[in-house]
Design a protein around this motif. Structure first.
Motif, PDB file in Angstrom:
ATOM      1  N   ILE A  58       0.827  -1.212   0.000  1.00 19.34           N
ATOM      2  CA  ILE A  58       0.000   0.000   0.000  1.00 19.34           C
ATOM      3  C   ILE A  58       0.862   1.263   0.000  1.00 19.34           C
ATOM      4  N   MET A  59       1.805   1.337   0.918  1.00 20.46           N
ATOM      5  CA  MET A  59       2.498   2.596   1.172  1.00 20.46           C
ATOM      6  C   MET A  59       3.612   2.830   0.168  1.00 20.46           C
ATOM      7  N   GLY A  60       3.649   4.053  -0.355  1.00 22.76           N
ATOM      8  CA  GLY A  60       4.664   4.422  -1.335  1.00 22.76           C
ATOM      9  C   GLY A  60       4.800   5.927  -1.425  1.00 22.76           C
ATOM     10  N   SER A  61       5.020   6.412  -2.631  1.00 23.49           N
ATOM     11  CA  SER A  61       5.289   7.835  -2.829  1.00 23.49           C
ATOM     12  C   SER A  61       4.084   8.712  -2.505  1.00 23.49           C
ATOM     13  N   MET A 202       9.165   4.891   5.651  1.00 25.28           N
ATOM     14  CA  MET A 202       7.963   5.725   5.672  1.00 25.28           C
ATOM     15  C   MET A 202       7.543   6.030   7.109  1.00 25.28           C
ATOM     16  N   VAL A 203       7.622   5.021   7.978  1.00 21.69           N
ATOM     17  CA  VAL A 203       7.294   5.245   9.391  1.00 21.69           C
ATOM     18  C   VAL A 203       8.290   6.222  10.007  1.00 21.69           C
ATOM     19  N   PHE A 204       9.558   6.046   9.701  1.00 19.86           N
ATOM     20  CA  PHE A 204      10.598   6.964  10.177  1.00 19.86           C
ATOM     21  C   PHE A 204      10.321   8.373   9.681  1.00 19.86           C
ATOM     22  N   PHE A 205       9.925   8.495   8.405  1.00 17.52           N
ATOM     23  CA  PHE A 205       9.595   9.792   7.827  1.00 17.52           C
ATOM     24  C   PHE A 205       8.450  10.453   8.580  1.00 17.52           C
ATOM     25  N   ALA A 206       7.404   9.670   8.911  1.00 13.69           N
ATOM     26  CA  ALA A 206       6.275  10.235   9.653  1.00 13.69           C
ATOM     27  C   ALA A 206       6.705  10.722  11.030  1.00 13.69           C
ATOM     28  N   LEU A 207       7.583   9.974  11.706  1.00 13.10           N
ATOM     29  CA  LEU A 207       8.073  10.402  13.022  1.00 13.10           C
ATOM     30  C   LEU A 207       8.899  11.679  12.913  1.00 13.10           C
ATOM     31  N   ILE A 295      -0.888   6.168   9.509  1.00 10.43           N
ATOM     32  CA  ILE A 295       0.412   6.740   9.148  1.00 10.43           C
ATOM     33  C   ILE A 295       0.240   7.865   8.131  1.00 10.43           C
ATOM     34  N   TYR A 296      -0.607   7.650   7.146  1.00  4.43           N
ATOM     35  CA  TYR A 296      -0.877   8.693   6.155  1.00  4.43           C
ATOM     36  C   TYR A 296      -1.420   9.952   6.819  1.00  4.43           C
ATOM     37  N   PHE A 297      -2.384   9.762   7.724  1.00  3.33           N
ATOM     38  CA  PHE A 297      -3.023  10.918   8.355  1.00  3.33           C
ATOM     39  C   PHE A 297      -2.029  11.689   9.212  1.00  3.33           C
ATOM     40  N   ILE A 298      -1.209  10.976   9.990  1.00  7.51           N
ATOM     41  CA  ILE A 298      -0.220  11.643  10.843  1.00  7.51           C
ATOM     42  C   ILE A 298       0.773  12.435   9.995  1.00  7.51           C
ATOM     43  N   ALA A 299       1.284  11.812   8.918  1.00  9.93           N
ATOM     44  CA  ALA A 299       2.253  12.498   8.058  1.00  9.93           C
ATOM     45  C   ALA A 299       1.629  13.726   7.403  1.00  9.93           C
ATOM     46  N   ALA A 300       0.393  13.591   6.925  1.00  4.47           N
ATOM     47  CA  ALA A 300      -0.275  14.725   6.286  1.00  4.47           C
ATOM     48  C   ALA A 300      -0.574  15.833   7.286  1.00  4.47           C
ATOM     49  N   LEU A 301      -1.064  15.467   8.482  1.00  6.13           N
ATOM     50  CA  LEU A 301      -1.453  16.466   9.473  1.00  6.13           C
ATOM     51  C   LEU A 301      -0.258  17.291   9.935  1.00  6.13           C
ATOM     52  N   PHE A 302       0.814  16.628  10.338  1.00  2.67           N
ATOM     53  CA  PHE A 302       1.958  17.374  10.862  1.00  2.67           C
ATOM     54  C   PHE A 302       2.742  18.059   9.750  1.00  2.67           C
ATOM     55  N   GLY A 303       2.707  17.496   8.543  1.00  3.57           N
ATOM     56  CA  GLY A 303       3.293  18.208   7.414  1.00  3.57           C
ATOM     57  C   GLY A 303       2.548  19.494   7.125  1.00  3.57           C
ATOM     58  N   TYR A 304       1.214  19.416   7.183  1.00  2.00           N
ATOM     59  CA  TYR A 304       0.397  20.612   6.969  1.00  2.00           C
ATOM     60  C   TYR A 304       0.576  21.625   8.097  1.00  2.00           C
ATOM     61  N   LEU A 305       0.595  21.154   9.345  1.00  2.00           N
ATOM     62  CA  LEU A 305       0.743  22.067  10.483  1.00  2.00           C
ATOM     63  C   LEU A 305       2.136  22.675  10.562  1.00  2.00           C
ATOM     64  N   THR A 306       3.081  22.148   9.778  1.00  2.00           N
ATOM     65  CA  THR A 306       4.421  22.743   9.717  1.00  2.00           C
ATOM     66  C   THR A 306       4.468  23.888   8.722  1.00  2.00           C
ATOM     67  N   PHE A 307       3.890  23.695   7.538  1.00  2.00           N
ATOM     68  CA  PHE A 307       4.017  24.678   6.456  1.00  2.00           C
ATOM     69  C   PHE A 307       2.713  25.391   6.115  1.00  2.00           C
ATOM     70  N   TYR A 308       1.577  24.882   6.582  1.00  2.00           N
ATOM     71  CA  TYR A 308       0.266  25.464   6.299  1.00  2.00           C
ATOM     72  C   TYR A 308       0.086  25.653   4.792  1.00  2.00           C
TER      73      TYR A 308
END
Length: 456
Positions: A58-61, A202-207, A295-308
């Protein structure tokens, strides 16, 4: 060994009754795939490892584009759409498993053959080819954009204009020197082990995204955005939006569909499952999709909350711009580049298999055919990576077309064709809704993506 067109279960007229016990039907599927695990009397792959294998499929780019999607749909809008796509992906796997038990076919392509004959198999194979080409080109886009940035972060001084900082030059060198030779190998099983590392990366990236959210201040100052002529004091830039819709929201569902596609891997994983049954495999699917969703949601949420609203369509670009020499960011970037590099030749194999199935199914193995197909695929994905300006374009077109077909359209269409249930049964009504929604959503978003291209 997978059946060829001339020896497919569909052409032999072999049909396993829908009332046959699930365990017996699953046992029928194992020898069709030539499963060494079954022949040697092994108990099969455990539930946990099956979940891991499916998550790896499932998980990729797609994880790199979801923060951009959240910025253009809002947190609640994104959450709702991501949940819907995840539920639809799980339900479509449910339909595929039901059809696999009823027909005892061995692949997604053979479901097309069983439902609509040779044209159905060609259409499914062609869709898989395009999907894999899109996936490979998205990985090469990451290499083209991130490898020069990664190299420059290790250099001190001005090296602009050097060939080793040119993304296109590096891309061609890597494809000629690494990707093409690896993809030429007739068996590339060892890359299956290395590709499993991509899941952990990918998990490391999310962290790292979670940790680095507090390393980039908001509002972004002159030190972080060079193109601004003055410091921004707009506090509105740091307020997350719950709902937000713009023309860029068009890419939301295609990117999500691209991110959750695993349907071509479900049947092989099912046939290797310990104590296989449809319910057990559905639990594997539900668990894998739920964990991937998290994992997708966490990466998207904190990525968004970093750069808006300043988030890039490929999330790593933002960290390259704002934290260019951060050791942790450099490490995760190298990890993802390594995973991408070894995954591209691996994806060559199902794409080449589908092409061979279409054009050379009745011919014995030929190194000439093998090399020419590999070379053609390599040329296509390199050209796409060079001339497609943004990874969101790959997510948009491939997600709206082939990903939508493989998740929405084909499972619904095949179930309506193959199932002996009454049309007013819940499953057939669900399959009908899945088919119609896939056609409408896929075509509508594809048209909007193309219109967005023409305007730009």
């Amino acid at each position: 060994m997978e059946a060829s067109w001339g020896s497919s279960s569909a052409e032999r007229g072999w049909y396993v009754s829908a009332q046959q016990p699930e365990e017996s039907a699953a046992a029928e599927l194992r020898p069709l795939l030539g499963n060494e695990l079954h022949r040697q009397g092994s108990s099969g792959v455990s539930f946990g490892f099956s979940v891991f294998n499916l998550m790896n499929a499932i998980m990729g780019s797609g994880i790199l584009g979801l923060a951009y999607v959240m910025a253009n749909t809002g947190i609640l809008g994104f959450s709702f759409l991501l949940l819907i796509v995840a539920l639809v992906a799980s339900y479509s796997v449910h339909l595929l498993l039901s059809m696999c038990i009823q027909t005892a076919v061995t692949s997604y392509e053979d479901l097309g053959l069983f439902a609509f004959g040779l044209p159905g198999k060609v259409v499914v194979a062609g869709t898989i080819i395009i999907q894999n080409i899109g996936a490979m080109s998205s990985y090469l886009l990451i290499i083209k954009t991130e490898l020069p940035a990664a190299i420059s972060e290790f250099l001190t001084g001005d090296y602009s204009g050097s060939w080793y900082l040119d993304g296109q030059t590096l891309l061609i060198i890597i494809c000629v020197g690494i990707v093409f030779p690896l993809a030429l190998l007739p068996k590339i099983g060892f890359l299956g082990y290395t590709s499993s590392l991509s899941f952990f990366f990918m998990v490391f990236f999310a962290l790292v995204i979670i940790i680095k959210k507090w390393s980039i201040p908001c509002p972004l100052t002159l030190n972080y955005i060079e193109e601004f002529s003055q410091i921004s004091n707009a506090t509105d830039d740091c307020k997350p939006m719950l709902f937000h819709f713009s023309k860029e929201s068009t890419y939301a569902i295609p990117t999500m569909a691209f991110s959750f596609l695993c349907h071509t891997s479900v049947l092989p994983i099912y046939c290797e499952l310990q104590s296989p049954s449809k319910r057990r495999m559905q639990n594997v699917t539900n668990t894998a999709i739920a964990l991937s969703f998290l994992i997708y949601f966490i990466a998207a949420l904190f990525g968004y909350l970093t750069f808006y609203d300043k988030v890039e369509s490929e999330l790593l670009q933002g960290y390259s711009k704002y934290l260019p020499h951060d050791v942790v960011v450099m490490t995760v970037k190298l990890c993802i580049l390594f995973a991408v590099l070894l995954t591209v030749p691996l994806i060559h194999f199902p794409a080449r298999k589908a092409l061979t199935m279409i054009f050379f199914s009745n011919f014995p193995f030929s190194w000439i055919h093998h090399a020419l197909i590999t070379l053609a695929l390599n040329i296509i994905i390199v050209l796409l990576a060079i001339y497609v300006p943004d990874i969101k374009n790959v997510f948009g077109v491939i997600g709206a077309s082939t990903s939508t077909c493989l998740i929405f359209v084909f499972p619904g269409l095949f179930y309506l064709k193959l199932s002996r249930e009454d049309f007013l049964s819940w499953k057939k009504l669900g399959a009908f809704v899945l088919l119609i929604s896939g056609i409408l959503v896929g075509n509508f978003t594809l048209v909007l993506v193309i219109l967005d291209w023409t305007k730009k």
